[in-house]
Design an enzyme around this catalytic site. Structure first.
Site, PDB file in Angstrom:
ATOM      1  N   ARG A   6      77.717  18.356  50.765  1.00 34.01           N
ATOM      2  CA  ARG A   6      78.542  18.578  51.586  1.00 34.01           C
ATOM      3  C   ARG A   6      79.085  19.827  51.761  1.00 34.01           C
ATOM      4  NH1 ARG A   6      78.511  15.359  47.506  1.00 34.01           N
ATOM      5  NH2 ARG A   6      79.494  13.424  47.503  1.00 34.01           N
ATOM      6  N   LYS A  38      79.892  15.870  43.305  1.00 31.46           N
ATOM      7  CA  LYS A  38      81.043  15.412  42.756  1.00 31.46           C
ATOM      8  C   LYS A  38      80.735  15.274  41.121  1.00 31.46           C
ATOM      9  CE  LYS A  38      83.111  14.155  46.615  1.00 31.46           C
ATOM     10  NZ  LYS A  38      84.069  12.827  47.437  1.00 31.46           N
ATOM     11  N   HIS A  62      81.956  18.748  58.320  1.00 30.42           N
ATOM     12  CA  HIS A  62      81.201  17.082  58.057  1.00 30.42           C
ATOM     13  C   HIS A  62      80.613  16.156  59.187  1.00 30.42           C
ATOM     14  CE1 HIS A  62      82.663  14.083  54.618  1.00 30.42           C
ATOM     15  NE2 HIS A  62      82.680  13.715  55.407  1.00 30.42           N
ATOM     16  N   ARG A 113      77.452  16.485  58.388  1.00 31.26           N
ATOM     17  CA  ARG A 113      76.798  15.663  57.330  1.00 31.26           C
ATOM     18  C   ARG A 113      76.603  14.242  57.687  1.00 31.26           C
ATOM     19  NH1 ARG A 113      76.890  15.275  51.588  1.00 31.26           N
ATOM     20  NH2 ARG A 113      78.171  12.875  50.725  1.00 31.26           N
ATOM     21  N   HIS A 148      75.929  10.006  46.983  1.00 32.96           N
ATOM     22  CA  HIS A 148      77.193   9.270  46.666  1.00 32.96           C
ATOM     23  C   HIS A 148      76.727   8.409  45.811  1.00 32.96           C
ATOM     24  CE1 HIS A 148      77.937   8.670  51.299  1.00 32.96           C
ATOM     25  NE2 HIS A 148      78.326   9.670  51.224  1.00 32.96           N
ATOM     26  N   TYR A 203      76.905   3.967  57.685  1.00 27.31           N
ATOM     27  CA  TYR A 203      75.883   4.335  58.460  1.00 27.31           C
ATOM     28  C   TYR A 203      75.133   3.406  59.186  1.00 27.31           C
ATOM     29  CZ  TYR A 203      77.414   9.029  56.974  1.00 27.31           C
ATOM     30  OH  TYR A 203      77.814  10.151  56.694  1.00 27.31           O
TER      31      TYR A 203
END
Length: 315
Positions: free
Chosen positions: A164, A188, A260, A263, A286, A295
């Site tokens: 990210r 995150k 992004h 990415r 994730h 995806y």
């Protein structure tokens, strides 16, 4: 007025908990605050306290967003913020129920991520590499040379790892000192993951670090990409702006380029070339594979080509 103070205090306490116990990033905390304060204002306009709102009140708040034309993703994010808030109130004994428990999230229209072809990415990286050639820069413009090398390093790192943009610009400099074959990335919720570096990314990073270490202003900075900013590291908006400028110079539509998008290109190109979806999930950071499954259109295309090429009855 007292009710307003109570609501503000509850929101502040909630945000403190999310920061201290969940490790929520500053951007996430700002998003929570914005959602909760907007919802509180909606309730206040109807003489309702956010702390005492019912399921019907919250549903009305989401319906108003729909009437105003907000996307389903924005409505879902607002509901998610309210869910977290009311669960906090319940846990702290400030409510005896969770009014969001019976509210369904708005259905999202699946939007496929923008991606770039491998040729376009190669063209972008080639432009960055060409501009990072010291022979193009006059001695009196070494700051321009430094910025060009930094942009090249940022791009190579981003496409090599799929980080990210916030993870990228806020990398601690000690990360690269300890192991140049892998990077320890803090994502995150303060979750850490190891991502491998390509040989090309390692080489470009080595050139950048040698330059960075020669700049007196940055020698004591804890950040790999230091800058004169409040955070002390390069702002993601500055990187995004420089990336779009680079794309324009490479003859690529700037509107189609963002950190992004790179990415997304990282993930899509891995899958196109046979990578496992679970491995891509881990590399992207994730927490849930359902996020990575956006995806799968890439996998479906590859499987279709596989059948068309190898099945004995394929035309």
């Amino acid at each position: 007025m007292q009710n307003n103070y109570a609501t503000e205090a509850a929101i502040d306490s909630f945000l403190e908990m999310m920061s201290a116990e969940r490790g929520a990033a500053e951007n996430t905390l700002e998003s929570y605050r914005r959602d909760l304060e907007t919802a509180a204002q909606f309730m206040a306009d109807r003489k309702i306290r956010l702390l005492a709102a019912s399921s019907a009140d919250i549903k009305a708040c989401l319906d108003e967003m729909n009437i105003q034309g907000f996307a389903s993703t924005s409505q879902a994010r607002r509901l998610s913020s309210l869910r977290q808030f009311y669960r906090f109130l319940y846990t702290e004994g400030m409510r005896t129920d969770d009014p969001t428990g019976i509210i369904d999230a708005p259905k999202k229209n699946q939007v496929l991520p923008k991606i770039m072809s491998e040729d376009t990415v190669s063209k972008l990286l080639a432009q960055a590499e060409a501009e990072a050639d010291i022979k193009l820069w006059a001695q009196e413009d070494m700051s321009g040379y430094f910025n060009a090398v930094r942009l090249h390093a940022l791009l190579e790192l981003l496409y090599a790892t799929g980080m990210r943009v916030t993870e990228l610009v806020s990398l601690p400099e000690k990360t690269i000192r300890s192991n140049q074959r892998f990077l320890l990335v803090r994502g995150k919720g303060a979750k850490e993951r190891m991502v491998p570096l390509s040989v090309k990314a390692q080489n470009v990073l080595q050139v950048y670090v040698s330059l960075r270490d020669r700049v007196p202003e940055w020698q004591n900075s804890p950040w790999l990409f230091p800058a004169r900013s409040e955070s002390g590291y390069l702002a993601r908006q500055v990187f995004a702006r420089d990336l779009k400028s680079l794309a324009a110079r490479a003859g690529i539509s700037a509107a189609a380029i963002s950190p992004h998008v790179l990415r997304h290109a990282f993930a899509s190109h891995l899958l196109q070339n046979g990578a496992d979806l679970r491995a891509v999930q881990q590399l992207l950071g994730h927490s849930d594979i359902s996020t990575t499954q956006i995806y799968t259109h890439v996998l479906e295309e590859r499987l279709h080509q596989l059948v068309a090429t190898h099945h004995p009855l394929a035309d």
